[in-house]
Motif scaffolding. Structure first.
Motif, PDB file in Angstrom:
ATOM      1  N   LEU A  41      -1.870   9.371 -14.169  1.00  0.00           N
ATOM      2  CA  LEU A  41      -2.933   8.389 -13.969  1.00  0.00           C
ATOM      3  C   LEU A  41      -2.446   7.232 -13.111  1.00  0.00           C
ATOM      4  CD1 LEU A  41      -5.811   7.599 -14.757  1.00  0.00           C
ATOM      5  CD2 LEU A  41      -4.876   6.380 -16.715  1.00  0.00           C
ATOM      6  N   GLY A  42      -1.234   6.794 -13.396  1.00  0.00           N
ATOM      7  CA  GLY A  42      -0.672   5.692 -12.625  1.00  0.00           C
ATOM      8  C   GLY A  42      -0.623   6.015 -11.139  1.00  0.00           C
ATOM      9  N   PHE A  43      -0.143   7.210 -10.820  1.00  0.00           N
ATOM     10  CA  PHE A  43      -0.077   7.610  -9.416  1.00  0.00           C
ATOM     11  C   PHE A  43      -1.470   7.710  -8.811  1.00  0.00           C
ATOM     12  CE2 PHE A  43       4.059   8.056  -7.942  1.00  0.00           C
ATOM     13  CZ  PHE A  43       4.890   8.639  -8.893  1.00  0.00           C
ATOM     14  N   ASN A  44      -2.400   8.217  -9.588  1.00  0.00           N
ATOM     15  CA  ASN A  44      -3.767   8.336  -9.097  1.00  0.00           C
ATOM     16  C   ASN A  44      -4.356   6.980  -8.742  1.00  0.00           C
ATOM     17  OD1 ASN A  44      -5.526  10.506  -8.571  1.00  0.00           O
ATOM     18  ND2 ASN A  44      -5.129  11.295 -10.614  1.00  0.00           N
ATOM     19  N   LEU A  45      -4.172   6.025  -9.650  1.00  0.00           N
ATOM     20  CA  LEU A  45      -4.701   4.680  -9.397  1.00  0.00           C
ATOM     21  C   LEU A  45      -4.020   4.057  -8.185  1.00  0.00           C
ATOM     22  CD1 LEU A  45      -4.966   3.266 -13.024  1.00  0.00           C
ATOM     23  CD2 LEU A  45      -6.814   4.037 -11.562  1.00  0.00           C
ATOM     24  N   LEU A  46      -2.720   4.260  -8.101  1.00  0.00           N
ATOM     25  CA  LEU A  46      -1.978   3.724  -6.963  1.00  0.00           C
ATOM     26  C   LEU A  46      -2.524   4.311  -5.656  1.00  0.00           C
ATOM     27  CD1 LEU A  46       0.464   1.993  -6.140  1.00  0.00           C
ATOM     28  CD2 LEU A  46       1.882   4.015  -6.354  1.00  0.00           C
ATOM     29  N   GLY A  47      -2.737   5.600  -5.672  1.00  0.00           N
ATOM     30  CA  GLY A  47      -3.244   6.258  -4.474  1.00  0.00           C
ATOM     31  C   GLY A  47      -4.639   5.772  -4.111  1.00  0.00           C
ATOM     32  N   ASP A  48      -5.490   5.636  -5.101  1.00  0.00           N
ATOM     33  CA  ASP A  48      -6.849   5.133  -4.863  1.00  0.00           C
ATOM     34  C   ASP A  48      -6.814   3.747  -4.255  1.00  0.00           C
ATOM     35  OD1 ASP A  48      -9.041   6.477  -7.471  1.00  0.00           O
ATOM     36  OD2 ASP A  48      -8.636   7.061  -5.401  1.00  0.00           O
ATOM     37  N   ALA A  83       0.735   9.585  -2.736  1.00  0.00           N
ATOM     38  CA  ALA A  83       0.499   8.979  -4.045  1.00  0.00           C
ATOM     39  C   ALA A  83      -0.485   9.818  -4.856  1.00  0.00           C
ATOM     40  CB  ALA A  83      -0.035   7.563  -3.874  1.00  0.00           C
ATOM     41  N   LEU A  84      -1.468  10.390  -4.169  1.00  0.00           N
ATOM     42  CA  LEU A  84      -2.455  11.203  -4.872  1.00  0.00           C
ATOM     43  C   LEU A  84      -1.934  12.605  -5.184  1.00  0.00           C
ATOM     44  CD1 LEU A  84      -5.642  10.110  -2.928  1.00  0.00           C
ATOM     45  CD2 LEU A  84      -5.040   9.553  -5.282  1.00  0.00           C
ATOM     46  N   ASP A  85      -0.887  12.997  -4.479  1.00  0.00           N
ATOM     47  CA  ASP A  85      -0.277  14.299  -4.704  1.00  0.00           C
ATOM     48  C   ASP A  85       0.637  14.286  -5.923  1.00  0.00           C
ATOM     49  OD1 ASP A  85       1.007  16.453  -2.039  1.00  0.00           O
ATOM     50  OD2 ASP A  85      -0.359  16.798  -3.727  1.00  0.00           O
ATOM     51  N   ALA A  86       1.216  13.119  -6.150  1.00  0.00           N
ATOM     52  CA  ALA A  86       2.232  13.004  -7.195  1.00  0.00           C
ATOM     53  C   ALA A  86       1.767  13.503  -8.564  1.00  0.00           C
ATOM     54  CB  ALA A  86       2.730  11.565  -7.259  1.00  0.00           C
ATOM     55  N   PRO A  87       0.556  13.171  -8.998  1.00  0.00           N
ATOM     56  CA  PRO A  87       0.152  13.677 -10.315  1.00  0.00           C
ATOM     57  C   PRO A  87       0.219  15.200 -10.379  1.00  0.00           C
ATOM     58  CG  PRO A  87      -1.448  12.095  -9.509  1.00  0.00           C
ATOM     59  CD  PRO A  87      -0.496  12.337  -8.405  1.00  0.00           C
ATOM     60  N   GLY A  88      -0.172  15.834  -9.280  1.00  0.00           N
ATOM     61  CA  GLY A  88      -0.106  17.296  -9.248  1.00  0.00           C
ATOM     62  C   GLY A  88       1.315  17.791  -9.411  1.00  0.00           C
ATOM     63  N   ILE A  89       2.242  17.100  -8.748  1.00  0.00           N
ATOM     64  CA  ILE A  89       3.645  17.497  -8.853  1.00  0.00           C
ATOM     65  C   ILE A  89       4.145  17.289 -10.272  1.00  0.00           C
ATOM     66  CG2 ILE A  89       5.953  17.089  -7.970  1.00  0.00           C
ATOM     67  CD1 ILE A  89       4.678  16.064  -5.407  1.00  0.00           C
TER      68      ILE A  89
END
Lengths: 284, 298, 281
Positions: free
Chosen positions: B281-288, B224-230
């Protein structure tokens, strides 16, 4: 007269265990007769847990002779080897996979050894350790400490071992639960003719369960006594005597304080050197 | 057939393996619902995914058809996000532009995570030479800068979504291998693994039945935290013209298109850029949020 | 003999935890007083003994709700005290030693450095003075070769030694009350008594009060003046220790005492505890 002595259930000959460069067990030799029970006591760091884990085939840094019912066991164990001896650990919470239900844990040995008729065997196992059917699909964190240890015992017995190794099986349990588990172990021993080797730091537990007690000190078995000798205090080793003195004090009748409130001098127990631990055998 | 009632799910005396597992899942989902950060992330990502799926049903303009007489129009009622340099509706292009990005994210994660986790778990469990070899391999792949490698792969294989996915996935698995290896090495020493070993379990069994399932939560959080990078790399490739070929709408390409007229027609760059931000941002929040929740013992 | 001045005065303490949509009452209406004496709180896991003392020090997680009619330390009210006030009391006036010394000790700093840090913090000593005093403290807790041990890291010492280091750290602030929460449960039998003897000695010498939390009735009988027996969040009875067998009145305590294996036993099945639901009422 001319009778062949029965094959000992467990025989160790010049058994050494190394952790890296440190020897935690040094040249231990002992035998346990069939259906016998051996208790091993010793201070932390004396190597008792190391010994048990090596015999159970969990750690591999050992050398020497290991025979179970006449069969040599090496570091690599076949399935048949595994069916000879099993181990129950100290902390039942750590010994159960938190993501597996009780049913999963009990089916595992059956799956590994390809034993058929799982449903029936699991039911029998639960009954054997007096666990109700309702706990079958619970996760370990939904069980009490005593229930977890029963699951561990049931799991070890599912493949019908002849020798059961017990690493401080009740020290993580409340005293009331300990009584139940000890009674269970006694009953299983009687019913299944199990040979037991139990490591403990509690002398009363060990003398309750075991006919013979060995005292380990810095990796060696310093002495082996029959229960009667231990109970009577006929002990040679320093640590053994200290343990005994403490157990006796637990039943002491002398008040710890004098009438005026000042503390009575403590009975002098023999010096135990609390060395900086040079080796870690996994115990504190 | 017992009803899927709350009491059935939350019972402390499950009567079947299925009930136990579903009950555990339900408990975990309830905790997700109770975590506002996680929910925020889930809603942001979820709504975008949902939107992408129902796109054909929405009354949107055609994202591809050009209308040069309407080019560079500011946001208005007919074109809420304005029109771009070729007169295409920016709202439609932005929403349709989510597709390539989401597809790339999905495929990269589906490719990289299982490979990385498996390699890491094997390394952590087996130790010794296997561990060293596998970790050096992961070092090798991790040494490549992702975007540069993606460009190189695109240069060789040509433009396209497959190229992008391949390039990003190939460098994407090492982090999963590393975190899984660390976890597997810890779980390896757990007493229940020793117990299974004492029972005679093979290494394969230890890996698949014990270690892997326990390493998955961390891998999922990392994904989930990787997704923003992708998302950013995929947009970056599009920006450089190496992603999906035009006229398929794509965020990075749209941002590039709007670059030359950025100060006069800000809407062409801004809206796709905003959506890149929102998805990331959405993916980041989800990952957090998932990281706060990940724990098999709870 | 004059009654001991109350260091701690607790009445009607209740703690509940929010759990999975409901509440769990961990402690229900517990009250006791502590003077310059050794008070033991004995109970099985889940009895609420650890939660009780942690409630005093404000060490419970956010999901906990603490309420008390009275909770005072040397006259100061703990219920309404600010977190800052509680922090000032913790470690300095009321110190706690926990079960695993490796949890309380920082693994990357030497033992001497950590004790010195406590001295700097609580006893306001300078760095050099603190280092010297740290070695003195280690000697006070009967560590042989204290100078050498001060230079060691926590993983290099045995459990018993680590616990002595923890006690030395906790004594740095010259606390009025020392709480030992299962401080010896992880140690082997002989070392357990040595550590508790050490605590006894320090309590006597410094005129402190001590709370010993344990599940082991034999242990507390030798090291406590009074014993409170807890079960399901309540105190079932209070026993004054005389030195002979514990004068237990409540069936739960008597049941616990009866189910221990004893050295002179004959190996027959141990009596087990039959729990009466009335005890948890």
């Amino acid at each position: 007269m001319g009778r062949v002595s029965p094959v000992p259930a467990l025989a160790l000959a010049d058994f050494w265990v190394h952790h890296g460069s440190v020897a935690t067990v040094r040249g231990v030799s002992l035998t346990v007769p069939e259906a016998g029970s051996l208790g091993i006591v010793g201070e932390s760091g004396c190597g008792k847990s190391s010994l048990l884990k090596a015999v159970a085939g969990i750690t591999h840094g050992w050398s020497g002779g290991l025979r179970v019912f006449g069969r040599d066991l090496g570091k690599r164990r076949s399935r048949a080897d595994r069916r000879l001896l099993q181990i129950v650990f100290q902390d039942p919470m750590a010994a159960l996979n938190p993501a597996h239900t009780v049913d999963d844990a009990l089916c595992e040995p059956l799956a590994i050894h390809g034993l058929p008729d799982r449903e029936r065997r699991v039911r029998i196992a639960l009954d054997q350790v007096a666990l109700p059917r309702s706990v079958r699909f619970r996760f370990p964190h939904q069980l009490s400490g005593g229930q977890r240890q029963r699951v561990c015992i049931a799991r070890a017995l599912l493949i019908e071992p002849r020798v059961l190794l017990l690493d401080e099986p009740t020290s993580a349990l409340d005293v009331s639960v300990q009584a139940e588990v000890l009674n269970l172990l006694s009953m299983l021993r009687r019913e299944l003719g199990l040979t037991c080797v139990m490591v403990s730091h509690d002398l009363s537990v060990v003398t309750h369960m075991c006919e013979t007690i060995g005292v380990m000190e810095t990796g060696r078995v310093a002495e082996i006594l029959p229960r009667a000798d231990l109970v009577a205090g006929r002990i040679a080793t320093t640590y053994g005597r200290a343990l005994f003195a403490d157990s006796v004090l637990n039943g002491a009748r002398e008040p710890a304080r004098r009438a005026d409130g000042s503390p009575r001098a403590k009975p002098v127990s023999p010096e135990i050197s609390e060395n900086v631990s040079e080796f870690h055998d996994g115990s504190t | 057939m017992r009803a899927l009632t709350r009491s059935w799910l939350l019972t402390s005396e499950p009567e079947s393996a299925l009930q136990a597992r579903v009950g555990l899942l339900y408990r975990r989902l309830r905790r997700v619902r109770g975590n506002p950060i996680c929910m925020a992330g889930l809603i942001m990502v979820g709504s975008l995914v949902l939107l992408t799926i129902i796109l054909p049903l929405l009354p949107l303009a055609d994202p591809v058809s050009q209308a040069l007489e309407h080019r560079l129009q500011a946001p208005s009622f007919t074109h809420p996000f304005g029109t771009d340099t070729l007169g295409r509706d920016v709202l439609a292009r932005t929403l349709y532009g989510a597709r390539p990005t989401l597809v790339i994210v999905a495929f990269v994660l589906l490719a990289a995570v299982p490979v990385g986790v498996l390699i890491g778990a094997a390394a952590g469990l087996l130790g010794g030479v296997t561990d060293r070899v596998l970790m050096r391999l992961s070092d090798l792949f991790m040494a490549f800068p992702r975007l540069v490698l993606a460009i190189a792969v695109a240069a060789v294989l040509g433009q396209g979504m497959v190229t992008a996915m391949l390039a990003i996935a190939v460098t994407g698995w090492p982090p999963y291998a590393r975190i899984t290896r660390a976890e597997a090495a810890t779980w390896r020493r757990a007493e229940f693994v020793q117990a299974a070993e004492a029972l005679g379990a093979s290494k394969a069994r230890l890996l698949l039945r014990h270690v892997l399932p326990l390493c998955l939560p961390s891998a999922l959080v990392r994904a989930a935290l990787d997704a923003p990078g992708i998302v950013l790399i995929s947009a970056g490739l599009g920006f450089l013209g190496l992603g999906v070929p035009p006229p398929t709408p794509e965020w990075g390409a749209s941002v590039a298109d709007g670059r030359v007229v950025m100060f006069d027609a800000w809407w062409i760059t801004t809206f796709p850029g905003l959506f890149i931000l929102l998805l990331g941002l959405g993916f980041n929040l989800l990952g957090d949020g998932l990281r706060d929740l990940a724990d098999p013992r709870s | 003999m004059t009654p001991p001045a109350a260091l701690l005065d607790v009445d009607g303490l209740s703690v509940r935890f929010a759990l999975d949509g409901g509440w769990v009452d961990a402690v229900r209406g517990v009250g006791f007083q502590l003077g310059r004496e050794r008070l033991a709180i004995v109970g099985e896991s889940g009895s609420g003994k650890s939660v009780t003392v942690r409630a005093l020090l404000g060490l419970l997680p956010r999901t906990a709700r603490v309420s008390a009619a009275r909770m005072r330390f040397q006259g100061q009210d703990l219920v309404s005290m600010s977190p800052r006030g509680l922090r000032a009391i913790r470690g300095r006036q009321i110190a706690m030693v926990v079960q695993d010394p490796r949890q309380g000790l920082d693994p990357v700093r030497t033992i001497g450095a950590q004790i010195a840090e406590m001295l700097i913090l609580h006893a306001r000593l300078g760095r050099r003075a603190a280092r010297a005093r740290a070695t003195d403290l280690l000697a006070e807790v009967h560590v042989r070769d204290p100078a050498r041990v001060a230079g060691l890291y926590p993983h290099q010492v045995s459990g018993g030694m680590g616990q002595r280091a923890m006690i030395a750290m906790m004594l740095a602030g010259s606390p009025r009350v020392l709480i030992a929460d299962e401080a010896t449960s992880a140690l082997d039998a002989v070392v357990q008594h040595r550590i508790l003897d050490l605590i006894d000695e320090q309590v006597d010498r410094r005129g402190m009060g001590a709370i010993l939390i344990s599940h082991d009735l034999d242990l507390v009988r030798r090291h406590a003046d009074r014993v409170l027996v807890m079960y399901a969040g309540r105190i079932l009875e209070e026993i004054v220790v005389t030195g002979g067998p514990l004068d237990a009145r409540h069936p739960y305590t008597m049941g616990l005492l009866a189910c221990r294996p004893i050295l002179s036993g004959n190996g027959a099945d141990l009596p087990t505890l039959k729990r009466d639901p009335a005890w948890a009422a």
